[in-house]
Design a protein around this motif. Structure first.
Motif, mmCIF file in Angstrom:
data_model
loop_
_atom_site.group_PDB
_atom_site.id
_atom_site.type_symbol
_atom_site.label_atom_id
_atom_site.label_comp_id
_atom_site.label_asym_id
_atom_site.label_seq_id
_atom_site.Cartn_x
_atom_site.Cartn_y
_atom_site.Cartn_z
ATOM 1 N N PRO A 159 0.795 -1.235 0.000
ATOM 2 C CA PRO A 159 0.000 0.000 0.000
ATOM 3 C C PRO A 159 0.825 1.282 0.000
ATOM 4 O O PRO A 159 0.293 2.359 -0.275
ATOM 5 C CB PRO A 159 -0.819 -0.113 1.296
ATOM 6 N N TYR A 160 2.122 1.196 0.316
ATOM 7 C CA TYR A 160 2.926 2.399 0.540
ATOM 8 C C TYR A 160 4.069 2.578 -0.456
ATOM 9 O O TYR A 160 4.615 3.679 -0.583
ATOM 10 C CB TYR A 160 3.531 2.372 1.950
ATOM 11 N N LEU A 161 4.458 1.504 -1.129
ATOM 12 C CA LEU A 161 5.706 1.509 -1.886
ATOM 13 C C LEU A 161 5.707 2.535 -3.013
ATOM 14 O O LEU A 161 6.699 3.245 -3.216
ATOM 15 C CB LEU A 161 5.986 0.105 -2.444
ATOM 16 N N SER A 200 4.041 -6.739 -3.070
ATOM 17 C CA SER A 200 5.189 -5.841 -3.208
ATOM 18 C C SER A 200 6.155 -6.245 -4.324
ATOM 19 O O SER A 200 6.640 -5.366 -5.066
ATOM 20 C CB SER A 200 5.947 -5.745 -1.878
ATOM 21 N N PRO A 201 6.492 -7.534 -4.501
ATOM 22 C CA PRO A 201 7.445 -7.881 -5.569
ATOM 23 C C PRO A 201 6.957 -7.474 -6.954
ATOM 24 O O PRO A 201 7.714 -6.887 -7.737
ATOM 25 C CB PRO A 201 7.573 -9.403 -5.441
ATOM 26 N N ALA A 202 5.691 -7.772 -7.257
ATOM 27 C CA ALA A 202 5.158 -7.414 -8.578
ATOM 28 C C ALA A 202 5.084 -5.900 -8.740
ATOM 29 O O ALA A 202 5.385 -5.362 -9.821
ATOM 30 C CB ALA A 202 3.777 -8.039 -8.768
ATOM 31 N N SER A 255 10.413 1.999 3.258
ATOM 32 C CA SER A 255 9.494 1.991 2.121
ATOM 33 C C SER A 255 8.058 2.350 2.479
ATOM 34 O O SER A 255 7.213 2.463 1.585
ATOM 35 C CB SER A 255 9.511 0.618 1.438
ATOM 36 N N ASP A 256 7.754 2.563 3.750
ATOM 37 C CA ASP A 256 6.437 3.102 4.113
ATOM 38 C C ASP A 256 6.522 4.595 4.438
ATOM 39 O O ASP A 256 5.505 5.205 4.789
ATOM 40 C CB ASP A 256 5.815 2.338 5.279
ATOM 41 N N ASP A 257 7.694 5.182 4.315
ATOM 42 C CA ASP A 257 7.886 6.611 4.521
ATOM 43 C C ASP A 257 8.059 7.300 3.164
ATOM 44 O O ASP A 257 7.974 6.667 2.115
ATOM 45 C CB ASP A 257 9.114 6.875 5.400
#
Length: 347
Positions: A26-28, A58-60, A105-107
């Motif tokens: 949700p954040y990347l 996340s990987p995709a 990665s959430d910042d």
């Protein structure tokens, strides 16, 4: 760049931004966009993003984002989850920039932060640049603004000038207790000789960043928020357990040993700041285990170990630190420490 930061290889970046990726679908995208939107007109910035065995999308997503910005994101991967420390260490080994900036990665980076960093590096070439941050909440309230969450300081010393008093810098970094990696941009050369984040431990930033700063001959503090730190319920600090409590209590032991063998050994400013942060860790760890069954042998053992870690981390005894608090009029700090010391005695 100044002569001290000039490259012999024109293809080598001046900055590496290192983004560990684990279950942050949700954040990347927002995180990476906050970087790449700033580097469109700023050459010489490489972005490494390491996927650490996520079980969500996340990987995709990382692969789609890398395809969207070809050549501007270097995707990396661990075959299985190894944890935040290992992810950062792998990216450190691969980084090519003169400076490295860790970004979770959430910042996200706030607009203009990379350009501001480049101006400082060009003008002053410090070993380390410190920045401030803001707390990023999905639903901010007035009370959060009143707490100053839109601008949190990471450093207690003077701003916007080159600092060369290593002992003062260490003290002014330790005193506020903001020891996260993402507010400290450092020369990659400071990470030589095996300095890396401890794998398998919590509070890895606290265990590592003071050791890095101990190696720095110069520092520059930019008193502007460059990072938006996302506050979320599933964060490490929001989900306490015994392992985290013990790691927090022990986080500064290696730094105390390194400091004792450094030119700053015995410096009264560092001594007080290190003791104060060690007390903070002690109190935080004690709070973590306070909910355990009072009759639990595990709880009594944990308190014994946490207290031992406090004494091993702090260059001042608890009694001497309480006296120092009183002498400075820091009555609330003294009261908190005395309270948790009593809890430890009766558990």
């Amino acid at each position: 760049m100044t002569s001290s930061t000039q490259h012999t290889d024109p293809d080598r970046p001046w900055l590496s931004i290192l983004v560990p990726v684990y279950n942050v679908e949700p954040y990347l995208q927002e995180c990476l966009e906050s970087v790449l939107q700033q580097t469109e007109r700023l050459p010489g910035v490489e972005v490494l993003a390491l996927e650490d065995g996520s079980t969500d999308g996340s990987p995709a997503l990382l692969q789609r984002l890398a395809a969207r910005w070809p050549g501007r994101i270097t995707p990396m991967q661990h075959a299985h989850n190894q944890g935040l420390s290992a992810a950062r260490n792998t990216m450190l080994d691969a980084a090519r920039g003169d400076y490295v900036w860790f970004l979770d990665s959430d910042d996200k980076l706030l607009p203009g932060s990379i350009a501001a960093l480049q101006e400082i590096v060009t003008a002053h070439a410090p070993d380390v640049v410190l920045c401030d941050f803001q707390v990023w909440r999905d639903k901010p309230r007035l009370k959060h603004r009143l707490r100053g969450e839109m601008h949190r300081r990471s450093f207690a010393g003077p701003a916007n000038r080159l600092l060369r008093d290593r002992c003062a810098v260490l003290a002014d970094m330790l005193m506020p207790g903001e020891l996260h990696a993402w507010s400290k941009i450092s020369r990659r050369a400071l990470w030589s000789d095996g300095l890396r984040f401890p794998v398998g431990r919590y509070f890895e930033d606290m265990a590592t960043m003071p050791l890095m700063l101990l190696r720095a001959a110069s520092c520059y503090y930019a008193n502007q928020p460059w990072v938006a730190y996302r506050q979320r319920a599933s964060s490490i600090l929001a989900t306490p357990n015994l392992h985290k409590a013990l790691d927090q209590a022990a986080a500064l032991e290696a730094f105390r040993a390194a400091w004792a063998g450094s030119p700053c050994a015995g410096d009264a400013r560092v001594e007080l700041a290190l003791a104060h942060q060690s007390a903070r860790n002690f109190i935080g760890a004690m709070r973590y285990i306070d909910a355990m069954d009072d009759a639990s042998a595990d709880k009594r053992d944990a308190i014994t170990r946490i207290t031992a870690h406090f004494r091993a981390s702090s260059p001042m005894t608890p009694e001497a630190l309480c006296k120092a608090y009183g002498a400075r009029g820091w009555w609330l700090r003294k009261h908190k420490l005395q309270r948790w010391l009593r809890v430890g005695e009766i558990a």
